[in-house]
Design a protein around this motif. Sequence first.
Motif, PDB file in Angstrom:
ATOM      1  N   ALA A   1      -0.846  13.464 -31.073  1.00 10.99           N
ATOM      2  CA  ALA A   1      -1.795  12.575 -30.383  1.00 10.99           C
ATOM      3  C   ALA A   1      -2.503  13.302 -29.242  1.00 10.99           C
ATOM      4  CB  ALA A   1      -1.082  11.328 -29.872  1.00 10.99           C
ATOM      5  N   MET A   2      -1.765  14.161 -28.501  1.00 13.63           N
ATOM      6  CA  MET A   2      -2.382  14.860 -27.376  1.00 13.63           C
ATOM      7  C   MET A   2      -3.324  15.955 -27.867  1.00 13.63           C
ATOM      8  SD  MET A   2      -2.746  14.751 -24.136  1.00 13.63           S
ATOM      9  CE  MET A   2      -4.149  15.667 -23.514  1.00 13.63           C
TER      10      MET A   2
ATOM     11  N   ILE B   1      -5.145  15.911 -30.547  1.00 12.69           N
ATOM     12  CA  ILE B   1      -6.394  15.249 -30.936  1.00 12.69           C
ATOM     13  C   ILE B   1      -7.140  14.788 -29.693  1.00 12.69           C
ATOM     14  CG2 ILE B   1      -7.380  13.269 -32.151  1.00 12.69           C
ATOM     15  CD1 ILE B   1      -4.965  13.492 -34.119  1.00 12.69           C
ATOM     16  N   ALA B   2      -6.412  14.192 -28.740  1.00 11.78           N
ATOM     17  CA  ALA B   2      -7.055  13.681 -27.520  1.00 11.78           C
ATOM     18  C   ALA B   2      -7.734  14.806 -26.753  1.00 11.78           C
ATOM     19  CB  ALA B   2      -6.031  12.976 -26.628  1.00 11.78           C
ATOM     20  N   ARG B   3      -7.135  16.004 -26.773  1.00 11.52           N
ATOM     21  CA  ARG B   3      -7.737  17.131 -26.036  1.00 11.52           C
ATOM     22  C   ARG B   3      -9.112  17.460 -26.612  1.00 11.52           C
ATOM     23  NH1 ARG B   3      -3.625  20.334 -26.282  1.00 11.52           N
ATOM     24  NH2 ARG B   3      -2.694  19.580 -24.354  1.00 11.52           N
TER      25      ARG B   3
ATOM     26  N   GLU C   1     -10.978  15.453 -28.351  1.00 14.42           N
ATOM     27  CA  GLU C   1     -11.896  14.319 -28.198  1.00 14.42           C
ATOM     28  C   GLU C   1     -12.374  14.184 -26.763  1.00 14.42           C
ATOM     29  OE1 GLU C   1     -10.292  10.882 -30.325  1.00 14.42           O
ATOM     30  OE2 GLU C   1     -10.997  11.845 -32.173  1.00 14.42           O
ATOM     31  N   MET C   2     -11.521  14.548 -25.789  1.00 11.39           N
ATOM     32  CA  MET C   2     -12.008  14.429 -24.420  1.00 11.39           C
ATOM     33  C   MET C   2     -12.980  15.553 -24.077  1.00 11.39           C
ATOM     34  SD  MET C   2      -8.433  14.656 -22.335  1.00 11.39           S
ATOM     35  CE  MET C   2      -7.773  16.150 -21.593  1.00 11.39           C
TER      36      MET C   2
ATOM     37  N   SER D   1     -16.194  14.325 -25.577  1.00  6.94           N
ATOM     38  CA  SER D   1     -16.690  13.186 -24.802  1.00  6.94           C
ATOM     39  C   SER D   1     -17.336  13.637 -23.499  1.00  6.94           C
ATOM     40  CB  SER D   1     -15.532  12.221 -24.521  1.00  6.94           C
ATOM     41  OG  SER D   1     -15.921  11.173 -23.665  1.00  6.94           O
TER      42      SER D   1
ATOM     43  N   ASP E   1       1.778  14.017 -21.209  1.00  8.76           N
ATOM     44  CA  ASP E   1       0.374  14.022 -21.638  1.00  8.76           C
ATOM     45  C   ASP E   1      -0.526  13.447 -20.547  1.00  8.76           C
ATOM     46  OD1 ASP E   1       1.335  14.967 -24.020  1.00  8.76           O
ATOM     47  OD2 ASP E   1       1.007  13.112 -25.149  1.00  8.76           O
TER      48      ASP E   1
ATOM     49  N   VAL F   1      -4.562  12.190 -20.403  1.00  3.50           N
ATOM     50  CA  VAL F   1      -5.792  12.010 -21.163  1.00  3.50           C
ATOM     51  C   VAL F   1      -6.882  11.442 -20.254  1.00  3.50           C
ATOM     52  CG1 VAL F   1      -6.822  11.062 -23.267  1.00  3.50           C
ATOM     53  CG2 VAL F   1      -4.356  11.464 -23.168  1.00  3.50           C
ATOM     54  N   ALA F   2      -8.071  12.030 -20.328  1.00  3.19           N
ATOM     55  CA  ALA F   2      -9.226  11.568 -19.554  1.00  3.19           C
ATOM     56  C   ALA F   2     -10.295  11.066 -20.515  1.00  3.19           C
ATOM     57  CB  ALA F   2      -9.779  12.719 -18.721  1.00  3.19           C
TER      58      ALA F   2
ATOM     59  N   PRO G   1     -11.648   8.648 -25.612  1.00  6.92           N
ATOM     60  CA  PRO G   1     -10.455   9.409 -26.013  1.00  6.92           C
ATOM     61  C   PRO G   1      -9.142   8.745 -25.582  1.00  6.92           C
ATOM     62  CG  PRO G   1     -12.154  10.911 -25.292  1.00  6.92           C
ATOM     63  CD  PRO G   1     -12.656   9.511 -24.991  1.00  6.92           C
TER      64      PRO G   1
ATOM     65  N   TYR H   1      -6.225   7.762 -28.163  1.00 17.00           N
ATOM     66  CA  TYR H   1      -4.850   8.215 -27.921  1.00 17.00           C
ATOM     67  C   TYR H   1      -3.893   7.031 -27.939  1.00 17.00           C
ATOM     68  CZ  TYR H   1      -0.822  10.081 -25.345  1.00 17.00           C
ATOM     69  OH  TYR H   1       0.442  10.441 -24.954  1.00 17.00           O
TER      70      TYR H   1
ATOM     71  N   ARG I   1      -3.311   5.621 -31.351  1.00 21.92           N
ATOM     72  CA  ARG I   1      -2.379   6.471 -32.102  1.00 21.92           C
ATOM     73  C   ARG I   1      -0.937   6.274 -31.644  1.00 21.92           C
ATOM     74  NH1 ARG I   1      -6.292  10.093 -31.259  1.00 21.92           N
ATOM     75  NH2 ARG I   1      -7.500  10.131 -33.162  1.00 21.92           N
ATOM     76  N   ARG I   2      -0.726   6.243 -30.321  1.00 23.46           N
ATOM     77  CA  ARG I   2       0.635   6.126 -29.786  1.00 23.46           C
ATOM     78  C   ARG I   2       1.307   4.822 -30.187  1.00 23.46           C
ATOM     79  NH1 ARG I   2       2.901  10.306 -26.547  1.00 23.46           N
ATOM     80  NH2 ARG I   2       4.667   8.978 -26.962  1.00 23.46           N
TER      81      ARG I   2
ATOM     82  N   TYR J   1      -3.351   3.478 -36.071  1.00 26.97           N
ATOM     83  CA  TYR J   1      -4.097   4.257 -37.059  1.00 26.97           C
ATOM     84  C   TYR J   1      -3.248   4.570 -38.303  1.00 26.97           C
ATOM     85  CZ  TYR J   1      -7.863   5.216 -33.672  1.00 26.97           C
ATOM     86  OH  TYR J   1      -8.917   5.123 -32.793  1.00 26.97           O
TER      87      TYR J   1
END
Lengths: 243, 243
Positions: free
Chosen positions: A88-89, A91-93, A95-96, A99, B64, B66-67, B71, B75, B78-79, B83
């Motif tokens: 998840a992280m 992918i989030a990296r 995507e951020m 973004s 983790d 996330v910004a 995103p 995240y 997913r968590r 999904y």
Amino acid sequence: MPERVLLRYFDCLGRAQPIRNALVDAGVAFEDQRITIGHSWRMLKEQADGGPFGSLPVLEWGDDCVAQTLPIAGYLARRVGQYEGLDAMGIARLEMVASVAYLDVIVELAMMLWVPTAVPDSEAATRFSNHEARILHKVDRLDRMLASRSEPFFGGHRPAVADFFVVEAIDMTRAVLGERLDAALRRAPRLAEMRERLARRDAIARYVGEGKRPTRLTGSPNEAESLARIRRYVETANPVKFQ
Amino acid sequence: MPERVLLRYFDCLGRAQPIRNALVDAGVAFEDQRITIGHSWRMLKEQADGGPFGSLPVLEWGDDCVAQTLPIAGYLARRVGQYEGLDAMGIARLEMVASVAYLDVIVELAMMLWVPTAVPDSEAATRFSNHEARILHKVDRLDRMLASRSEPFFGGHRPAVADFFVVEAIDMTRAVLGERLDAALRRAPRLAEMRERLARRDAIARYVGEGKRPTRLTGSPNEAESLARIRRYVETANPVKFQ
């Protein structure tokens, strides 16, 4: 037979160029449908061309139809396997990164180019300065983030869709802010290196060499006037403090 | 021991309320850290609080961080397993719904509230009208999209993060545009029904009942004045044609 892939957007770089580049780099054959700027917006809003939300870009892939720039980026990344093996992280990296490059750089630049000519120079300069500060701050942060990793791209050893967003964000910033971006890139060596490396990739070099990139940055009706006014702003205003 | 989860954002609904609601609804215990509006932005930009890009919201989940709003939405989805079992288009559908509700409704509303008081009423009314047209067009499109499906939520039988973005978009539109949104919702029965259904969910009803929602919509320093001016605009201007 491979599925039919079509990207529909205006004939400019704008919101779609990172998607075009990522498709080219991944070797996906696609129709690059470009709507003439100034085309009736109402038509797009009400016809199937505009996808589910009456907006562009739209990516059609077989029977799938995806709208909205960042969801298109995520869909494409999934279709070409860039998310495989990521948690998840991970992918989030990606995507951020996409973004921040899209919303905080590309969209901010577009706002600069859409400032109406009727807005007085003094007010325009204030707006330009605010946009510039936000844009250069994010360029700096993207460089720090890339520098914290050992691989050349945010995607690792190969560029991911997110990398194409970053490079288009940088290139559009150069086209708009000129020397201000060059100065910022000297403080952002990892981004500068990544950009060079990405430009050398075969499919990308060929695509650029064939002159296939649109020349307009946005659909702004006063883009040329805005670019000239921003150039005057850059020549006369002090560099913004973004830190 | 469950991982520590923290959401950091300003003390307003803004970009983060759909995330707060989705965490509450999913039963995730989290610290809802709220930064006072007017707090030094520079501090956030330069300290760890602002995450990798010096911006809010930021979601910390164990190690983790996330910004960027969309995103974070992905995240979180997913968590909490939203999904699972979805193909690329299934995920893209949820993400484009969240994207349109966030960027084309919530962010547009925020732009209305950030119009400076110094902008003359006539120019402000033009801007309000453009924002209103875009917002109500997307409300209409979201309703059509939901109506094309048999289940009550975009997430299926349970709301996904995307549904919380849609409902906050609707509620913020009502707070800003009042009767104009009520009229639009009468033409959008599926969205109206989904909103009622979501509000009745135990965890959400309890959260709202305990008065835990922030009262400010945005961090705009002139939010109250903007709301009053928008109310005058709604009372005097004709409803926009969004089709």
